[in-house]
Motif scaffolding. Structure first.
Motif, PDB file in Angstrom:
ATOM      1  N   TYR A  61      81.319  84.466  90.679  1.00 26.00           N
ATOM      2  CA  TYR A  61      82.312  85.003  89.611  1.00 26.00           C
ATOM      3  C   TYR A  61      81.576  86.429  89.259  1.00 26.00           C
ATOM      4  O   TYR A  61      80.421  86.767  89.194  1.00 26.00           O
ATOM      5  CB  TYR A  61      82.094  84.112  88.419  1.00 26.00           C
ATOM      6  CG  TYR A  61      82.814  82.821  88.494  1.00 26.00           C
ATOM      7  CD1 TYR A  61      84.114  82.703  88.801  1.00 26.00           C
ATOM      8  CD2 TYR A  61      81.879  81.747  88.534  1.00 26.00           C
ATOM      9  CE1 TYR A  61      84.704  81.573  88.748  1.00 26.00           C
ATOM     10  CE2 TYR A  61      82.463  80.425  88.828  1.00 26.00           C
ATOM     11  CZ  TYR A  61      83.862  80.166  88.926  1.00 26.00           C
ATOM     12  OH  TYR A  61      84.381  79.100  89.034  1.00 26.00           O
ATOM     13  N   ARG A  93      85.559  85.764  92.716  1.00 24.28           N
ATOM     14  CA  ARG A  93      86.400  85.350  91.663  1.00 24.28           C
ATOM     15  C   ARG A  93      86.251  86.007  90.510  1.00 24.28           C
ATOM     16  O   ARG A  93      85.129  86.246  89.922  1.00 24.28           O
ATOM     17  CB  ARG A  93      86.298  83.716  91.478  1.00 24.28           C
ATOM     18  CG  ARG A  93      86.728  82.822  92.743  1.00 24.28           C
ATOM     19  CD  ARG A  93      88.337  83.031  92.567  1.00 24.28           C
ATOM     20  NE  ARG A  93      88.923  81.819  93.629  1.00 24.28           N
ATOM     21  CZ  ARG A  93      89.114  82.232  95.165  1.00 24.28           C
ATOM     22  NH1 ARG A  93      88.675  83.425  95.458  1.00 24.28           N
ATOM     23  NH2 ARG A  93      89.640  81.434  95.662  1.00 24.28           N
ATOM     24  N   LYS A  94      87.191  85.791  89.452  1.00 21.44           N
ATOM     25  CA  LYS A  94      87.113  86.230  88.124  1.00 21.44           C
ATOM     26  C   LYS A  94      86.552  84.940  87.341  1.00 21.44           C
ATOM     27  O   LYS A  94      86.832  84.075  87.693  1.00 21.44           O
ATOM     28  CB  LYS A  94      88.600  86.589  87.368  1.00 21.44           C
ATOM     29  CG  LYS A  94      89.135  87.830  87.906  1.00 21.44           C
ATOM     30  CD  LYS A  94      90.463  88.279  87.478  1.00 21.44           C
ATOM     31  CE  LYS A  94      91.228  89.560  88.159  1.00 21.44           C
ATOM     32  NZ  LYS A  94      92.540  89.809  87.514  1.00 21.44           N
ATOM     33  N   PRO A  95      85.724  85.086  86.193  1.00 27.33           N
ATOM     34  CA  PRO A  95      85.384  83.907  85.410  1.00 27.33           C
ATOM     35  C   PRO A  95      86.173  82.827  85.128  1.00 27.33           C
ATOM     36  O   PRO A  95      86.036  81.744  84.829  1.00 27.33           O
ATOM     37  CB  PRO A  95      84.469  84.912  84.388  1.00 27.33           C
ATOM     38  CG  PRO A  95      84.258  86.097  84.877  1.00 27.33           C
ATOM     39  CD  PRO A  95      85.485  86.616  85.843  1.00 27.33           C
ATOM     40  N   ASP A  96      87.540  83.420  84.819  1.00 28.71           N
ATOM     41  CA  ASP A  96      88.569  82.396  84.307  1.00 28.71           C
ATOM     42  C   ASP A  96      89.384  81.642  85.576  1.00 28.71           C
ATOM     43  O   ASP A  96      90.383  81.090  85.253  1.00 28.71           O
ATOM     44  CB  ASP A  96      89.494  82.905  83.296  1.00 28.71           C
ATOM     45  CG  ASP A  96      90.200  84.338  83.863  1.00 28.71           C
ATOM     46  OD1 ASP A  96      89.884  84.564  84.986  1.00 28.71           O
ATOM     47  OD2 ASP A  96      91.202  84.779  83.351  1.00 28.71           O
ATOM     48  N   GLU A  97      89.060  82.141  86.874  1.00 27.67           N
ATOM     49  CA  GLU A  97      89.866  81.409  87.849  1.00 27.67           C
ATOM     50  C   GLU A  97      89.042  80.281  88.445  1.00 27.67           C
ATOM     51  O   GLU A  97      87.697  80.198  88.712  1.00 27.67           O
ATOM     52  CB  GLU A  97      89.769  82.673  88.808  1.00 27.67           C
ATOM     53  CG  GLU A  97      90.747  83.773  88.749  1.00 27.67           C
ATOM     54  CD  GLU A  97      90.983  84.614  89.934  1.00 27.67           C
ATOM     55  OE1 GLU A  97      91.813  85.301  90.008  1.00 27.67           O
ATOM     56  OE2 GLU A  97      89.882  85.021  90.527  1.00 27.67           O
ATOM     57  N   LYS A 152      91.706  69.222  79.228  1.00 27.06           N
ATOM     58  CA  LYS A 152      91.769  69.773  78.124  1.00 27.06           C
ATOM     59  C   LYS A 152      90.922  68.978  77.101  1.00 27.06           C
ATOM     60  O   LYS A 152      89.999  69.532  76.182  1.00 27.06           O
ATOM     61  CB  LYS A 152      93.060  70.025  77.330  1.00 27.06           C
ATOM     62  CG  LYS A 152      93.888  71.122  78.165  1.00 27.06           C
ATOM     63  CD  LYS A 152      95.302  71.233  77.460  1.00 27.06           C
ATOM     64  CE  LYS A 152      96.106  72.239  78.069  1.00 27.06           C
ATOM     65  NZ  LYS A 152      97.219  72.444  77.608  1.00 27.06           N
ATOM     66  N   ASN A 155      87.176  69.458  77.798  1.00 29.04           N
ATOM     67  CA  ASN A 155      86.773  70.693  77.373  1.00 29.04           C
ATOM     68  C   ASN A 155      86.475  70.643  75.897  1.00 29.04           C
ATOM     69  O   ASN A 155      85.593  71.274  75.437  1.00 29.04           O
ATOM     70  CB  ASN A 155      87.659  71.947  77.588  1.00 29.04           C
ATOM     71  CG  ASN A 155      87.246  72.571  79.058  1.00 29.04           C
ATOM     72  OD1 ASN A 155      86.281  73.211  79.426  1.00 29.04           O
ATOM     73  ND2 ASN A 155      88.310  72.319  79.947  1.00 29.04           N
ATOM     74  N   ARG A 187      82.152  73.794  85.019  1.00 31.84           N
ATOM     75  CA  ARG A 187      83.314  73.359  85.971  1.00 31.84           C
ATOM     76  C   ARG A 187      82.950  72.345  87.066  1.00 31.84           C
ATOM     77  O   ARG A 187      83.991  71.504  86.956  1.00 31.84           O
ATOM     78  CB  ARG A 187      83.434  74.840  86.625  1.00 31.84           C
ATOM     79  CG  ARG A 187      84.562  75.831  85.810  1.00 31.84           C
ATOM     80  CD  ARG A 187      84.741  76.877  86.880  1.00 31.84           C
ATOM     81  NE  ARG A 187      85.555  78.147  86.193  1.00 31.84           N
ATOM     82  CZ  ARG A 187      85.007  78.833  85.454  1.00 31.84           C
ATOM     83  NH1 ARG A 187      83.628  78.934  85.461  1.00 31.84           N
ATOM     84  NH2 ARG A 187      85.943  80.088  84.936  1.00 31.84           N
TER      85      ARG A 187
END
Length: 253
Positions: A61, A93-97, A152, A155, A187
């Motif tokens: 990331y 990757r971006k942290p939210d991907e 969800k 999380n 993750r």
């Protein structure tokens, strides 16, 4: 009328036993954070004309440099170089991907193929056990689609109870996961729980080994905890003799 006997045997058939083609070789450097993996991998790459393939689930990331032991990037290069050695699968990757183990396996195999094609030695280095296994054991990973509703819920539970609670739940459902899933990576933990809860079977039991298309020399580093805490670079100079036989051929001019 006489009949001449027909003689047939190996003595009458010239043939040559062919040796099976040698598998290409890679090195895997594994160990916990601050154990000296990157330092050793860089030394090996310089000595053996190699390139490093990161197997760390956090170093993929961008903008996640603190606490991940990501190597410092050299300036002036199109690709990721550190100390003059090319690194792969960093900052991709971006942290939210999202990025699954199956995706890493695909990218790592493609990178190994590319490095070998250029007559270099692939050096896999990282502390994410499942990433390393996915490559060095050619795991067939479970084909379970993402369950956004379950994610969800997991999380939300992590926000209430913390990551340790989720990891403890994973280990309760799948004891082997303690040894292959990074306890600091939400993750990976959520994905393993997702697979286990969706299928009713442990995540690790669904990973099947397949023939590995290359020969692997695995080097494991495990310095004492006090060394890792006080002197992270203390393991930066281990001997290289054990990897000397893995010198790749020189490219033709």
């Amino acid at each position: 009328m006489s009949i001449t006997p027909f003689r047939f045997g190996f003595n009458h058939i010239p043939f040559r036993m062919s040796k099976p083609a040698a598998k290409p070789k890679i090195i895997a450097v594994v160990g916990p954070t601050a154990s000296g993996k990157t330092a050793l991998a860089i030394r090996l790459a310089k000595e053996l004309r190699g390139e490093i393939i990161s197997a760390d689930s956090r170093q993929i990331y961008r903008d996640m440099d603190i606490g991940t032991a990501k190597p410092v990037r050299d300036s002036g290069h199109k690709y990721f170089f550190s100390e003059g050695v090319r690194h792969h699968l960093l900052d991709i990757r971006k942290p939210d991907e999202p990025y699954t183990v199956a995706e890493f396996q695909r990218d790592a195999f493609a990178t190994v193929k590319d490095v070998l094609k250029r007559k270099k030695l692939p050096i896999l280095a990282g502390g994410t056990g499942l990433y390393v296994q996915a490559v060095t054991e050619n795991l067939e990973l479970p084909d379970v689609p993402p369950d956004e509703i379950l994610r969800k819920k997991l999380n939300a539970r992590m926000a209430r109870e913390g990551l340790d609670a989720l990891f403890s739940e994973l280990v309760r459902l799948d004891p082997e996961a303690e040894y292959v899933v990074d306890p600091r990576n939400p993750r990976r933990i959520i994905r393993a729980l997702e697979v286990a809860l969706s299928t009713g079977r442990p995540f690790t039991s669904q990973r099947q080994k397949r023939p590995v298309p290359f020969s692997v020399l695995k080097l494991g580093l495990q310095p004492p905890k006090e060394v890792r805490r006080s002197k992270p670079s203390a393991t930066a100079k281990p001997p290289l003799a054990c990897a000397a036989r893995y010198r790749p051929p020189r490219p033709k001019d």
